[in-house]
Design a protein around this motif. Structure first.
Motif, PDB file in Angstrom:
ATOM      1  N   PRO A  92       0.812  -1.232   0.000  1.00 20.85           N
ATOM      2  CA  PRO A  92       0.000   0.000   0.000  1.00 20.85           C
ATOM      3  C   PRO A  92       0.845   1.282   0.000  1.00 20.85           C
ATOM      4  N   HIS A  93       2.106   1.193   0.479  1.00 25.24           N
ATOM      5  CA  HIS A  93       2.952   2.390   0.552  1.00 25.24           C
ATOM      6  C   HIS A  93       3.701   2.652  -0.756  1.00 25.24           C
ATOM      7  N   LEU A  94       3.556   1.752  -1.746  1.00 22.87           N
ATOM      8  CA  LEU A  94       4.218   1.932  -3.036  1.00 22.87           C
ATOM      9  C   LEU A  94       3.187   2.230  -4.116  1.00 22.87           C
ATOM     10  N   ASN A  95       3.580   3.045  -5.112  1.00 20.32           N
ATOM     11  CA  ASN A  95       2.663   3.311  -6.220  1.00 20.32           C
ATOM     12  C   ASN A  95       2.634   2.130  -7.187  1.00 20.32           C
ATOM     13  N   VAL A  96       1.873   2.269  -8.251  1.00 19.60           N
ATOM     14  CA  VAL A  96       1.707   1.168  -9.201  1.00 19.60           C
ATOM     15  C   VAL A  96       3.044   0.743  -9.789  1.00 19.60           C
ATOM     16  N   TYR A  97       3.846   1.715 -10.240  1.00 13.53           N
ATOM     17  CA  TYR A  97       5.146   1.398 -10.853  1.00 13.53           C
ATOM     18  C   TYR A  97       6.020   0.613  -9.879  1.00 13.53           C
ATOM     19  N   ALA A 134      11.258  -0.416 -19.244  1.00 16.48           N
ATOM     20  CA  ALA A 134      10.714  -1.059 -20.446  1.00 16.48           C
ATOM     21  C   ALA A 134       9.820  -2.242 -20.074  1.00 16.48           C
ATOM     22  N   LYS A 135      10.262  -3.031 -19.085  1.00 19.42           N
ATOM     23  CA  LYS A 135       9.491  -4.204 -18.680  1.00 19.42           C
ATOM     24  C   LYS A 135       8.171  -3.790 -18.022  1.00 19.42           C
ATOM     25  N   VAL A 136       8.232  -2.772 -17.148  1.00 22.44           N
ATOM     26  CA  VAL A 136       7.015  -2.303 -16.470  1.00 22.44           C
ATOM     27  C   VAL A 136       6.026  -1.731 -17.482  1.00 22.44           C
ATOM     28  N   SER A 137       6.532  -0.943 -18.435  1.00 21.97           N
ATOM     29  CA  SER A 137       5.657  -0.354 -19.460  1.00 21.97           C
ATOM     30  C   SER A 137       4.981  -1.436 -20.289  1.00 21.97           C
ATOM     31  N   ARG A 138       5.739  -2.497 -20.600  1.00 24.34           N
ATOM     32  CA  ARG A 138       5.184  -3.579 -21.422  1.00 24.34           C
ATOM     33  C   ARG A 138       4.026  -4.286 -20.709  1.00 24.34           C
ATOM     34  N   VAL A 139       4.206  -4.597 -19.416  1.00 25.01           N
ATOM     35  CA  VAL A 139       3.151  -5.336 -18.719  1.00 25.01           C
ATOM     36  C   VAL A 139       1.961  -4.431 -18.405  1.00 25.01           C
ATOM     37  N   LYS A 141       0.857  -2.204 -20.372  1.00 24.66           N
ATOM     38  CA  LYS A 141       0.107  -2.202 -21.631  1.00 24.66           C
ATOM     39  C   LYS A 141      -0.690  -3.503 -21.758  1.00 24.66           C
ATOM     40  N   LEU A 142      -0.083  -4.609 -21.353  1.00 24.78           N
ATOM     41  CA  LEU A 142      -0.750  -5.915 -21.435  1.00 24.78           C
ATOM     42  C   LEU A 142      -2.022  -5.956 -20.594  1.00 24.78           C
ATOM     43  N   VAL A 143      -1.982  -5.287 -19.427  1.00 24.89           N
ATOM     44  CA  VAL A 143      -3.155  -5.320 -18.534  1.00 24.89           C
ATOM     45  C   VAL A 143      -4.028  -4.075 -18.686  1.00 24.89           C
ATOM     46  N   ASP A 144      -3.776  -3.315 -19.766  1.00 21.12           N
ATOM     47  CA  ASP A 144      -4.586  -2.126 -20.091  1.00 21.12           C
ATOM     48  C   ASP A 144      -4.592  -1.086 -18.981  1.00 21.12           C
ATOM     49  N   LEU A 145      -3.407  -0.844 -18.405  1.00 16.97           N
ATOM     50  CA  LEU A 145      -3.309   0.191 -17.362  1.00 16.97           C
ATOM     51  C   LEU A 145      -2.117   1.118 -17.638  1.00 16.97           C
ATOM     52  N   GLU A 146      -1.922   1.447 -18.921  1.00  9.51           N
ATOM     53  CA  GLU A 146      -0.864   2.413 -19.246  1.00  9.51           C
ATOM     54  C   GLU A 146      -1.168   3.752 -18.576  1.00  9.51           C
ATOM     55  N   GLU A 147      -0.117   4.468 -18.269  1.00  8.76           N
ATOM     56  CA  GLU A 147      -0.203   5.805 -17.645  1.00  8.76           C
ATOM     57  C   GLU A 147      -0.751   5.754 -16.221  1.00  8.76           C
ATOM     58  N   PHE A 148      -0.728   4.553 -15.595  1.00  6.69           N
ATOM     59  CA  PHE A 148      -1.149   4.427 -14.198  1.00  6.69           C
ATOM     60  C   PHE A 148       0.073   4.325 -13.275  1.00  6.69           C
ATOM     61  N   ASP A 152      -1.567   5.801  -6.735  1.00  9.57           N
ATOM     62  CA  ASP A 152      -1.551   5.100  -5.454  1.00  9.57           C
ATOM     63  C   ASP A 152      -2.434   3.853  -5.586  1.00  9.57           C
ATOM     64  N   VAL A 153      -1.906   2.664  -5.253  1.00 11.15           N
ATOM     65  CA  VAL A 153      -2.678   1.424  -5.462  1.00 11.15           C
ATOM     66  C   VAL A 153      -3.953   1.391  -4.631  1.00 11.15           C
ATOM     67  N   THR A 154      -3.984   2.122  -3.516  1.00 10.89           N
ATOM     68  CA  THR A 154      -5.173   2.104  -2.654  1.00 10.89           C
ATOM     69  C   THR A 154      -6.341   2.859  -3.284  1.00 10.89           C
ATOM     70  N   THR A 155      -6.068   3.657  -4.335  1.00  6.08           N
ATOM     71  CA  THR A 155      -7.141   4.402  -5.013  1.00  6.08           C
ATOM     72  C   THR A 155      -7.728   3.628  -6.189  1.00  6.08           C
ATOM     73  N   LEU A 156      -7.173   2.446  -6.470  1.00  6.45           N
ATOM     74  CA  LEU A 156      -7.636   1.668  -7.615  1.00  6.45           C
ATOM     75  C   LEU A 156      -8.836   0.800  -7.245  1.00  6.45           C
ATOM     76  N   SER A 157      -9.640   0.465  -8.243  1.00  4.70           N
ATOM     77  CA  SER A 157     -10.769  -0.446  -8.028  1.00  4.70           C
ATOM     78  C   SER A 157     -10.236  -1.869  -7.826  1.00  4.70           C
ATOM     79  N   GLY A 158     -11.136  -2.772  -7.396  1.00  3.18           N
ATOM     80  CA  GLY A 158     -10.733  -4.160  -7.179  1.00  3.18           C
ATOM     81  C   GLY A 158     -10.191  -4.804  -8.446  1.00  3.18           C
ATOM     82  N   GLY A 159     -10.861  -4.553  -9.578  1.00  2.00           N
ATOM     83  CA  GLY A 159     -10.415  -5.126 -10.839  1.00  2.00           C
ATOM     84  C   GLY A 159      -9.051  -4.592 -11.254  1.00  2.00           C
TER      85      GLY A 159
END
Length: 501
Positions: A92-97, A134-139, A141-148, A152-159
């Protein structure tokens, strides 16, 4: 070629905790690039199996092979396998990246290079920031969450959190991705959406997915192969279509989708009698054999009274959105029917079933059989209980004298204490009691299957883990604590062969 295709093989894998077997003689394999689902009710051993593949649990017996190599005792961090859990375990203390990059930043690899003197050197290095980016950007894109990346992960929906957990697992490029009920925390609509996304992701990645769920729809929607489990044992392995259309036993038929399961008898060549009618079928079983008959509710067609094969009456009707679910009663037997056209409650009508839609299975249980022994009180002990019985059936024309000795026809007296016997009890000859003190043996209900006019209940005892299989008209619940009582005249005894003279 066949060996190369099998990325994971389980050979006679057993897992026991304090003597209690959670997984029993597990044998199956997973092909490279396949989407395999372990499906079964809670407590059936599917998550334990997944944890053994991951390396979090060690098998009590057996082997686990990865690409033909024994990895049974290899620790998790040395296996090219990553796991996504139901609780995503994001930081929870780390962002998506940083959540996704966490494992990459810890990763070390051996780099061989030639120094200025022409000598070969080996250096342990970290991944560069550019490679990690490069690896983080690739995945993402794979999970359709570019530019995220900065979110903060705590602000994201369950999906979205679930997709981040998957991204974190696949960024390390594992050969196998294990998913332990990853959609369990999502609401129904999001779960259905994620089923399709996971299947699409699997096709994009081309890596092997091993998925655990108790949700039949998830298994049928996403999988190439389904492994159906119950009570630590594999019941059936096959494609979703095979599992649904050709269940191997009543558990699979009952657990996968809606089913009508009837008791039947083969009365001729590909002819079976059930619900008081002889039907043509496509399965060939010996004449007079008792069988289980499975018919899916959508494969039963309604007609006006007298125009079908069996007449009856509609006793309930519920609209389910795309069809009506109706209960049709023939004598004492209830038949579940799904149809887009409704027949009203109380309406008399008829049903038609095609031969191809009647699936015949061997009866799993025809009798309860146990090893037991006679006590000094001339009772019999088996299945964690002591039962009154008639010991004179062990020897023809024998009787008990006043001291409790068995007297043979020739006058010889026999002390039956500790004599080993074979015990048989019919499925309908056992009474289930909800009060432990009133019965002769206690246990928990572990399975209930409805068979049209009765329930087949399995009760497992505590110490010996013996099962009582009972056919009863009464409704019980799984996990109910109960006891059993058996009339003495319903307990059949035979001497074990070793004791026969």
């Amino acid at each position: 070629m066949e060996k190369e295709e099998k990325i994971i093989v389980l050979q006679d894998v057993v897992k026991a905790y304090d003597g209690q077997v959670a997984v029993e003689k597990m044998n199956f394999y997973v092909r490279k690039g396949e989407f395999v689902t372990l499906l079964g009710p809670s407590g059936c051993g599917k998550s334990t199996t997944l944890r053994m593949i991951a390396g979090f649990e060690m098998p009590t017996e057996g082997k686990i092979l990865l690409n033909g190599k024994d990895i049974t005792t290899v620790p998790p961090y040395e296996r090219p396998i990553n796991t996504v859990f139901q609780r995503y375990a994001l930081f929870p203390h780390l962002n998506v990246y940083d959540n996704i990059a966490y494992g990459l930043k810890l990763k070390r690899f051996r780099n061989t290079y030639i120094d200025k003197n022409g000598k070969e050197k080996v250096k342990i290095e970290k991944l560069s920031k550019a490679v990690i980016d490069a690896k983080v950007s690739r995945v993402l894109k794979l999970v359709d969450l570019e530019e995220f990346e900065k979110r903060d992960v705590t602000t994201l929906s369950g999906g979205q959190q679930q997709r981040i957990a998957i991204a974190r697992a696949i960024v390390n490029e594992p050969e196998i991705l294990l998913l332990d009920e990853p959609l369990g925390a999502l609401d129904l609509k999001m779960r259905k959406d994620m089923q399709l996304e996971l299947k699409e992701m699997h096709q994009k990645l081309g890596i092997t997915f091993i998925y655990v769920t108790h949700d039949q729809e998830e298994a049928l929607t996403m999988s190439d192969t389904v492994v159906v489990m119950s009570d630590g044992v594999i019941q059936q392995i096959g494609t979703p279509k095979d599992i649904y259309n050709e269940p191997k036993n009543s558990f699979v038929a009952d657990f996968i989708g809606e089913s009508n399961i009837f008791s039947g008898t083969m009365v001729g060549n590909k002819k079976v009698r059930f619900i008081n009618k002889v039907f043509d079928c496509v399965d060939d079983f010996p004449v007079n054999e008792k069988v289980d008959v499975v018919v899916r509710p959508e494969d039963i067609f309604l007609a006006d009274e007298g125009k079908g094969m069996v007449d009856g009456v509609i006793i309930s009707s519920i609209f389910k959105g795309v069809h009506y679910e109706m209960t049709f009663k023939v004598g004492k037997t209830e038949v579940l029917i799904q149809d887009t056209m409704e027949r009203k409650v109380g309406e008399r009508c008829s049903i038609h079933i095609r031969p191809d839609d009647i699936h015949i299975m061997e009866k799993e249980f025809d009798c309860n059989r146990y090893d037991g022994y006679i006590t000094k009180r001339n009772t019999v002990c088996f299945a964690d209980g002591e039962f009154e019985c008639d010991v004179t059936q062990l020897y023809e024309k024998s009787h008990l004298d006043e001291e409790g000795y068995l007297v043979l026809e020739n006058g010889e007296k026999i002390d039956l204490t500790d004599v080993d016997v074979k015990v048989e009890v019919g499925l309908k000859d056992i009474e289930i009691i909800d009060n432990e003190e009133d019965g002769d043996a206690c246990g928990n209900i572990i399975s209930i299957v409805y068979k049209g006019d009765h329930y087949q209940v399995i009760i497992r005892t505590d110490e010996e883990e013996e099962d009582f299989v009972v056919d009863t008209e009464y409704v019980w619940n799984e996990n109910d604590r109960v006891s059993v009582k058996i009339p003495p005249n319903k307990i059949k005894l035979k001497l074990k062969a070793v004791n026969q003279k």
